[in-house]
Design a protein around this motif. Structure first.
Motif, PDB file in Angstrom:
ATOM      1  N   ARG A   1       0.841  -1.198   0.000  1.00  0.00           N
ATOM      2  CA  ARG A   1       0.000   0.000   0.000  1.00  0.00           C
ATOM      3  C   ARG A   1       0.886   1.262   0.000  1.00  0.00           C
ATOM      4  O   ARG A   1       0.653   2.193  -0.768  1.00  0.00           O
ATOM      5  N   ASP A   2       1.929   1.244   0.844  1.00  0.00           N
ATOM      6  CA  ASP A   2       2.851   2.388   0.884  1.00  0.00           C
ATOM      7  C   ASP A   2       3.541   2.575  -0.460  1.00  0.00           C
ATOM      8  O   ASP A   2       3.722   3.687  -0.942  1.00  0.00           O
TER       9      ASP A   2
ATOM     10  N   ALA B   1       1.442   4.193  -2.972  1.00  0.00           N
ATOM     11  CA  ALA B   1       1.281   5.624  -2.705  1.00  0.00           C
ATOM     12  C   ALA B   1       2.600   6.382  -2.909  1.00  0.00           C
ATOM     13  O   ALA B   1       2.648   7.599  -2.769  1.00  0.00           O
ATOM     14  N   GLY B   2       3.670   5.653  -3.218  1.00  0.00           N
ATOM     15  CA  GLY B   2       4.971   6.293  -3.416  1.00  0.00           C
ATOM     16  C   GLY B   2       5.729   6.491  -2.116  1.00  0.00           C
ATOM     17  O   GLY B   2       6.775   7.134  -2.091  1.00  0.00           O
ATOM     18  N   ALA B   3       5.203   5.925  -1.015  1.00  0.00           N
ATOM     19  CA  ALA B   3       5.834   6.177   0.282  1.00  0.00           C
ATOM     20  C   ALA B   3       6.817   5.084   0.686  1.00  0.00           C
ATOM     21  O   ALA B   3       7.559   5.257   1.638  1.00  0.00           O
TER      22      ALA B   3
ATOM     23  N   ARG C   1       3.066  15.720 -11.279  1.00  0.00           N
ATOM     24  CA  ARG C   1       2.664  14.753 -12.309  1.00  0.00           C
ATOM     25  C   ARG C   1       2.242  15.419 -13.618  1.00  0.00           C
ATOM     26  O   ARG C   1       2.130  14.754 -14.638  1.00  0.00           O
TER      27      ARG C   1
ATOM     28  N   GLU D   1       2.724  12.025  -2.003  1.00  0.00           N
ATOM     29  CA  GLU D   1       3.311  11.077  -1.050  1.00  0.00           C
ATOM     30  C   GLU D   1       3.365  11.677   0.351  1.00  0.00           C
ATOM     31  O   GLU D   1       3.116  10.994   1.329  1.00  0.00           O
TER      32      GLU D   1
ATOM     33  N   TYR E   1       0.097  11.614   2.068  1.00  0.00           N
ATOM     34  CA  TYR E   1      -0.179  10.234   2.477  1.00  0.00           C
ATOM     35  C   TYR E   1       0.586   9.914   3.768  1.00  0.00           C
ATOM     36  O   TYR E   1       0.028   9.355   4.711  1.00  0.00           O
ATOM     37  N   ILE E   2       1.854  10.290   3.808  1.00  0.00           N
ATOM     38  CA  ILE E   2       2.689   9.962   4.966  1.00  0.00           C
ATOM     39  C   ILE E   2       2.192  10.676   6.218  1.00  0.00           C
ATOM     40  O   ILE E   2       2.038  10.074   7.274  1.00  0.00           O
TER      41      ILE E   2
ATOM     42  N   GLU F   1      -1.047   8.871   7.215  1.00  0.00           N
ATOM     43  CA  GLU F   1      -1.058   7.449   7.550  1.00  0.00           C
ATOM     44  C   GLU F   1       0.041   7.029   8.518  1.00  0.00           C
ATOM     45  O   GLU F   1      -0.090   6.008   9.166  1.00  0.00           O
ATOM     46  N   LYS F   2       1.148   7.749   8.551  1.00  0.00           N
ATOM     47  CA  LYS F   2       2.318   7.235   9.251  1.00  0.00           C
ATOM     48  C   LYS F   2       2.436   7.803  10.654  1.00  0.00           C
ATOM     49  O   LYS F   2       1.789   8.788  11.001  1.00  0.00           O
TER      50      LYS F   2
ATOM     51  N   ASP G   1       8.167   3.829  10.333  1.00  0.00           N
ATOM     52  CA  ASP G   1       7.294   2.945   9.586  1.00  0.00           C
ATOM     53  C   ASP G   1       6.398   2.136  10.513  1.00  0.00           C
ATOM     54  O   ASP G   1       5.217   1.991  10.284  1.00  0.00           O
TER      55      ASP G   1
END
Lengths: 222, 314
Positions: A160-161, A164-166, A176, B284, B287-288, B291-292, B313
């Motif tokens: 999943r990461d 998402a590019g993580a 993009r 990204e 997202y981080i 989520e992180k 992580d």
């Protein structure tokens, strides 16, 4: 400063002479001093070797099968059915500790997937019915060009990461609209048979501005 | 006023000539001393030109002024390094605010980012100027005082340690900008704190104000080998600096304002570095942060509110 007390004419003149003469000598001495130190006021610095270009490389350190195909590299090592027999799944052999015995022909493979020797069966990932493909545990066949799909079946959060590019290396464009993000495949960084990233040599550390005596790097743990 | 030094004495010709002789000697000696003390100026090969001296403040320059300045810089670089650069003045984009996220679980302390940065941003090789410091820290502590950035292990990562790279944190509330007496450094609307190297007077207040030791001073003329010069340059970014000015990480302005990733990110062998537009929910970094386990903004208690986040992580 108060003006000096008046003196007889002759002594006045003499004093002026001494003062001016003294000043002249002082200035000339200063000039000599400046000129003599001028040439050596910059001490040469200790040479610092340029950093090895291997530390500047942005290429991934592993190539996947898909990369080799794309690069039209020599794939004779990957011709499974040059040795194996078609339609006859290879048999696995184990030692007395139930550890898999890697056959002589595959001696370069280090089995190290999973921290406790779990995932030690070739056909957890390889397809025993067709060695040129991989398989997921539910039996789906997956090509060597689509590794993340396979890895993701067990490593869900990382997959999943990665999507998402993580997770994993990226390059290209964050914007993009200007270009694409380049994501690597799992096997570009991880050896599938032993996925933990190996230790490596670090690039050289910083050099002090002044040449200092060899000092021990201070103990970080104290 | 009747001081013995200025009292005229017109009675004796002999005294006059002697006095004049002494005066002349003193004046000559003084001038020689002055010239000798100024002579290091002769070693300045990039002595300010009229054009440079009369250059306007960055924010007051018209596009026309800027194109002249860029032409001057291109010529200077070509003369000094023998490489014709491609200098641009890249402006911040609308709807973009940059954020950097660094994964402390992944970083192995290989220092590749340090050198990729030096290479990309034309930093001096001797004396060394590096924007990134990688701290080797013992497990179980986030105290940077326990960090060591001169480690020379044969192999990294060293068990029992984690590695924490530190560079400019691109604060929302940058102390370095507040202390600059000449406004040579400021925060742009995409979040990057930039320096106009032509406006900086080299007082180093910003270096003292920065709690992250992110700013570097050019003590000498930067030494960059011709074959390592990166010709893709930006005015507020990686164009070669001169002696006596400050510099620091600018998120690779010449790359990121062009849509690309910073050099330190692309070289990271383990993908610990993530960069993007925080205003884009699909980036990204968004997202981080969503989520992180985003652990710290370094020295949070300083109130600088960095745009640089450290996370784990698992």
């Amino acid at each position: 400063m108060d003006p000096l007390p008046p003196l007889p004419d002759g002594r006045n003149r003499a004093r002026t002479g001494y003062v001016l003469g003294g000043l002249a000598v002082l200035f000339v001495a200063l000039a000599m001093l400046f000129l003599s130190t001028m040439r050596e006021h910059v001490k040469p610095r200790k040479a610092i070797p340029l950093v090895d270009t291997k530390f500047l490389a942005t290429t991934p350190w592993r190539q996947t099968y898909a990369d080799l195909v794309k690069a039209k590299a020599d794939l004779s090592d990957y011709d499974c059915y040059g040795c194996h027999e078609k339609n006859k799944p290879p048999t696995l052999r184990f030692d007395e500790n139930q550890k898999i015995i890697v056959p002589q022909e595959h001696v370069n493979i280090v089995m190290g997937h999973g921290s406790h020797g779990r995932n030690n069966l070739c056909f957890n990932c390889h397809n025993d019915k067709n060695l040129t493909t991989l398989q997921v545990r539910d039996g789906r066949e997956i090509g060597f060009d689509n590794i993340p799909q396979l890895c993701g079946t067990c490593h869900g959060p990382n997959y999943r990461d990665w999507e998402a590019g993580a997770h994993g290396r990226t390059s290209g464009y964050w914007d993009r609209s200007k270009g694409d993000i380049v994501r690597l495949s799992c096997a570009n960084c991880h050896n599938p048979h032993s996925p933990r990233i190996p230790t490596r040599e670090p690039a050289p550390g910083p050099h002090a501005l002044r040449a200092v005596e060899e000092s021990k790097p201070h103990d970080a743990a104290h | 006023m009747s001081s013995p030094f200025s009292s005229p004495d017109k009675t004796s010709d002999a005294a006059m000539s002697r006095r004049n002789f002494l005066r002349g000697t003193a004046a000559l000696g003084g001038l020689t001393a002055l010239a000798a003390s100024l002579s290091p100026l002769l070693e300045l090969d990039d002595l300010t030109s009229t054009e440079k001296f009369l250059q306007k403040y960055y924010k007051e320059m018209t596009p026309d002024d800027m194109s002249k300045v860029i032409k001057r810089i291109s010529n200077e670089v070509e003369r000094q390094y023998g490489v014709r650069p491609h200098v641009r003045d890249l402006k911040p984009m609308d709807g973009v605010e940059f954020v950097y996220c660094l994964n402390l679980t992944r970083c192995i302390g290989c220092r590749k980012c340090v050198h990729a940065c030096v290479n990309e941003n034309n930093q001096s090789r001797n004396p060394e100027i590096q924007y990134i410091r990688v701290l080797k820290m013992p497990h179980g502590s986030m105290d940077v005082e326990k960090g060591n950035h001169t480690y020379d292990d044969k192999h990294v990562p060293d068990p029992g340690y984690f590695y924490m790279p530190i560079q400019c944190q691109q604060c929302h509330n940058p102390p370095c900008v507040k202390v600059c007496p000449v406004n040579a450094t400021w925060q742009e609307k995409d979040g990057i704190t930039v320096i106009d190297y032509d406006w900086c007077i080299g007082c180093r207040y910003c270096e003292a104000a920065c709690p992250y030791w992110a700013r570097r001073f050019n003590w000498t003329k930067p030494q960059i080998p011709k074959e390592r010069l990166n010709p893709n340059m930006a005015y507020l970014g990686n164009r070669p600096r001169k002696q006596g000015v400050m510099e620091k990480c600018h998120f690779c302005i010449q790359r990121t304002r062009d849509g690309r990733y910073p050099a330190c990110l692309e070289v990271c062998p383990v993908g610990a570095r993530k960069f993007g537009n925080i205003l884009d929910p699909n980036s990204e970094v968004s997202y981080i942060l969503r989520e992180k386990r985003v652990f710290i903004q370094l020295k949070e208690e300083m109130g600088t509110n960095p745009r640089f986040f450290y996370y784990f992580d698992k």
